[in-house]
Design a protein around this motif. Structure first.
Motif, PDB file in Angstrom:
ATOM      1  N   LEU A 158       0.833  -1.325  -0.080  1.00 50.38           N
ATOM      2  CA  LEU A 158       0.009   0.038  -0.141  1.00 50.38           C
ATOM      3  C   LEU A 158       0.860   1.301  -0.039  1.00 50.38           C
ATOM      4  O   LEU A 158       0.652   2.285  -0.779  1.00 50.38           O
ATOM      5  CB  LEU A 158      -0.924  -0.034   1.192  1.00 50.38           C
ATOM      6  CG  LEU A 158      -1.933   1.159   1.265  1.00 50.38           C
ATOM      7  CD1 LEU A 158      -2.772   1.330  -0.008  1.00 50.38           C
ATOM      8  CD2 LEU A 158      -2.747   1.093   2.470  1.00 50.38           C
ATOM      9  N   ASN A 204     -13.505   7.437  -7.861  1.00 51.48           N
ATOM     10  CA  ASN A 204     -13.968   8.678  -7.858  1.00 51.48           C
ATOM     11  C   ASN A 204     -14.063   9.599  -9.122  1.00 51.48           C
ATOM     12  O   ASN A 204     -14.313  10.862  -8.923  1.00 51.48           O
ATOM     13  CB  ASN A 204     -12.905   9.428  -6.735  1.00 51.48           C
ATOM     14  CG  ASN A 204     -12.827   8.945  -5.364  1.00 51.48           C
ATOM     15  OD1 ASN A 204     -13.912   8.390  -4.995  1.00 51.48           O
ATOM     16  ND2 ASN A 204     -11.846   8.900  -4.713  1.00 51.48           N
ATOM     17  N   ASP A 229     -14.967   0.670   9.060  1.00 53.91           N
ATOM     18  CA  ASP A 229     -14.947   1.243   7.645  1.00 53.91           C
ATOM     19  C   ASP A 229     -16.167   0.310   7.098  1.00 53.91           C
ATOM     20  O   ASP A 229     -15.848  -0.277   5.852  1.00 53.91           O
ATOM     21  CB  ASP A 229     -13.706   0.949   6.858  1.00 53.91           C
ATOM     22  CG  ASP A 229     -13.759   1.698   5.652  1.00 53.91           C
ATOM     23  OD1 ASP A 229     -14.521   2.656   5.397  1.00 53.91           O
ATOM     24  OD2 ASP A 229     -12.986   1.321   4.765  1.00 53.91           O
ATOM     25  N   GLY A 271     -16.545   0.475   3.201  1.00 51.70           N
ATOM     26  CA  GLY A 271     -16.098   1.821   2.651  1.00 51.70           C
ATOM     27  C   GLY A 271     -17.252   2.720   3.145  1.00 51.70           C
ATOM     28  O   GLY A 271     -18.344   2.353   3.601  1.00 51.70           O
ATOM     29  N   THR A 323       1.066   4.131  -3.159  1.00 54.84           N
ATOM     30  CA  THR A 323       0.891   5.424  -3.042  1.00 54.84           C
ATOM     31  C   THR A 323       1.951   6.240  -3.365  1.00 54.84           C
ATOM     32  O   THR A 323       1.723   7.518  -3.966  1.00 54.84           O
ATOM     33  CB  THR A 323       0.554   5.766  -1.561  1.00 54.84           C
ATOM     34  OG1 THR A 323      -0.605   4.963  -0.969  1.00 54.84           O
ATOM     35  CG2 THR A 323       0.191   7.137  -1.128  1.00 54.84           C
ATOM     36  N   ILE A 339      -9.840  -0.017  -6.546  1.00 56.12           N
ATOM     37  CA  ILE A 339      -9.929   1.068  -5.665  1.00 56.12           C
ATOM     38  C   ILE A 339     -11.329   1.837  -5.896  1.00 56.12           C
ATOM     39  O   ILE A 339     -12.030   1.283  -6.810  1.00 56.12           O
ATOM     40  CB  ILE A 339      -8.981   1.967  -5.993  1.00 56.12           C
ATOM     41  CG1 ILE A 339      -9.106   2.527  -7.364  1.00 56.12           C
ATOM     42  CG2 ILE A 339      -7.551   1.317  -5.558  1.00 56.12           C
ATOM     43  CD1 ILE A 339      -7.859   3.611  -7.757  1.00 56.12           C
ATOM     44  N   THR A 340     -11.803   2.663  -4.831  1.00 54.76           N
ATOM     45  CA  THR A 340     -12.976   3.345  -5.009  1.00 54.76           C
ATOM     46  C   THR A 340     -12.919   4.394  -6.336  1.00 54.76           C
ATOM     47  O   THR A 340     -11.740   4.756  -6.805  1.00 54.76           O
ATOM     48  CB  THR A 340     -13.275   4.281  -3.783  1.00 54.76           C
ATOM     49  OG1 THR A 340     -12.113   5.080  -3.648  1.00 54.76           O
ATOM     50  CG2 THR A 340     -13.566   3.362  -2.655  1.00 54.76           C
ATOM     51  N   VAL A 356      -9.469   4.969  -2.863  1.00 45.96           N
ATOM     52  CA  VAL A 356      -9.092   4.053  -1.645  1.00 45.96           C
ATOM     53  C   VAL A 356      -9.026   2.618  -2.112  1.00 45.96           C
ATOM     54  O   VAL A 356      -9.908   2.077  -2.688  1.00 45.96           O
ATOM     55  CB  VAL A 356      -9.855   4.278  -0.532  1.00 45.96           C
ATOM     56  CG1 VAL A 356      -9.447   3.401   0.725  1.00 45.96           C
ATOM     57  CG2 VAL A 356      -9.973   5.888  -0.069  1.00 45.96           C
ATOM     58  N   GLU A 397     -10.523  13.269  -5.470  1.00 44.28           N
ATOM     59  CA  GLU A 397      -9.678  12.504  -4.409  1.00 44.28           C
ATOM     60  C   GLU A 397      -9.182  11.402  -5.067  1.00 44.28           C
ATOM     61  O   GLU A 397      -9.536  10.706  -5.957  1.00 44.28           O
ATOM     62  CB  GLU A 397     -10.403  12.185  -3.157  1.00 44.28           C
ATOM     63  CG  GLU A 397     -10.958  13.426  -2.709  1.00 44.28           C
ATOM     64  CD  GLU A 397      -9.602  14.194  -1.815  1.00 44.28           C
ATOM     65  OE1 GLU A 397      -8.707  13.641  -1.508  1.00 44.28           O
ATOM     66  OE2 GLU A 397      -9.611  15.492  -2.098  1.00 44.28           O
TER      67      GLU A 397
END
Length: 422
Positions: free
Chosen positions: A12, A95, A309, A332, A16, A92-93, A48, A45
């Motif tokens: 992770l 966005n 979460d 999430g 990033t 990932i989410t 995540v 953003e």
């Protein structure tokens, strides 16, 4: 080619850092690495992580890799790499405002290719129920947090895939280049809502983009030049002007539910297509129907448990003397997302008579379908969405010894408009 999975926590931090260092193809920088002018496009953003990192090793001879959910395929031609490279993919989410389903983080971002590689997203009939395949596109998020759309190079209507070619790894997303907003799927009895056909590129760009063309995704813009007419199938009243329309729901739950609002669009060189918004009509709460039975109503709420979460939609009622309840959990925060059912999250449970419960799988067979969050607000405000399970398994929790714990499958459809309590 060697394929395996590794733990999220191990990579992770590295992922990033790699994202921050990812180079962008569409924005020019000054000598200090800053944008030489204003950043064009909508800044969002960074996604995540929502699942495990999957990794594969591909060498100079090339190779292919598909994610475990069969959503994304990477094809590397021979000669793209000069040595063995370890590639990683993580869901990932998403966005990206008009995004469909999950986005994917492809790493390492610093890796360069001698030849373009091919990225292919699969889509479902459900995901094109509000748009059409020709309006689908693929985008990556640049280092300024702007999603850069790339016109698809290949569209396979039979196998339901769209593809682009790229020379870098980033966070990638499938999205609709234009559609009807708002995305809400639920309208209260007697409520009037405004609908609008919008696109996500500059006004001078054709929709959809031509193959290989790149453009930043912007705030939604009215697409008046494409809209020819609006029609309504079902109860209620529809009034329209150009790219806008208003729909007023009936004061009673209609027999045919949902109703369908359609905008006919003319893409000139691409032809005429139809954008459809299905609207479920009902009072606040959760509606569910099993197989071909009628919808029934339950009181409900949605909450987000920060420590875990975890988000959850719960509700219940007494119907024909039986207590019935529903619980849907997903990982999430509450946001506009589409979740495909898995054997883990999101979890679905519709129970009655205390012993019977419909789940999102049957034995080890996961049901096709999805949970779609179409609108959300803060605590005290409404969250809306739909859920569909084509083959939900009925589990008998009190089956006698030697009996069949899975007596049947059932088709479940539902929609909700509930307040967020936490």
């Amino acid at each position: 080619m060697k394929t395996y999975k590794i733990n999220i926590l191990v990579l992770l931090t590295l992922l990033t850092v790699a994202f921050i260092s990812c180079e962008d193809e569409g924005v020019k920088n000054d000598d200090n690495g800053n944008p030489s002018g204003p950043v064009v496009g909508k800044v969002t953003e960074i996604g995540v992580p929502l699942g495990e990192v999957e990794t594969t090793i591909i060498g100079p001879s090339g190779g292919s890799f598909s994610t475990s959910d069969n959503r994304l395929r990477i094809d590397v031609p021979a000669g793209a790499f000069t040595s063995d490279q370890t590639l990683t993919v993580q869901p990932i989410t998403n966005n990206n405002g008009p995004g469909k389903g999950l986005a994917y983080r492809l790493s390492p971002h610093s890796l360069t290719f001698s030849k373009p590689i091919k990225l292919t997203f699969s889509y479902t009939d459900e995901e094109t129920s509000t748009t059409f395949a020709e309006a689908l596109a693929i985008a990556y998020q640049d280092k300024y947090k702007v999603w850069q759309a790339i016109g698809i190079s290949e569209l396979d209507l039979i196998n339901k895939t769209v593809s682009v070619y790229t020379t870098h790894f980033s966070d990638w997303s499938l999205f609709e280049s234009f559609h009807i907003i708002p995305a809400t799927s639920t309208v209260s009895l007697g409520e009037t809502i405004e609908l609008k056909v919008v696109g996500y590129f500059g006004e001078d760009l054709l929709v959809p983009l031509v193959a290989g063309e790149q453009a930043p995704i912007t705030e939604p813009r009215e697409a008046s030049q494409y809209v020819k007419k609006w029609t309504l199938a079902g109860s209620g009243v529809l009034k329209s002007t150009g790219a806008k329309a208003t729909y007023t729901a009936p004061n009673q739950v209609p027999t045919v539910n949902p109703v369908a609002v359609t905008a006919e669009v003319d893409l000139k060189h691409k032809g005429k297509y139809f954008l459809v918004r299905n609207l479920y009509i009902g009072q606040t709460g959760i509606y569910l129907k099993l197989d071909n039975n009628d919808f029934f109503h339950m009181e409900g709420e949605v909450r987000y448990i920060q420590d875990a979460d975890l988000s959850m939609l719960t509700g219940g009622t007494i119907l024909n003397g039986e207590t019935r309840g529903i619980a849907i959990h997903w990982q999430g925060k509450i946001s506009k997302q589409t979740f495909q059912w898995t054997s883990e999250f999101p979890l679905f449970n519709y129970n009655y008579q205390s012993r019977y419960m419909y789940l999102q799988y049957y034995y080890q067979e996961v049901s096709p379908g999805s949970l779609i969050i179409t609108g959300y607000g803060d605590v005290g405000e409404y969250v809306t969405g739909t859920f569909y399970l084509e083959a939900s398994g009925l589990l008998d929790s009190q089956v006698p010894a030697g009996g069949n714990p899975w007596p049947r499958k059932g088709k479940i459809e539902g929609f909700f408009k509930v307040r967020r309590s936490i």
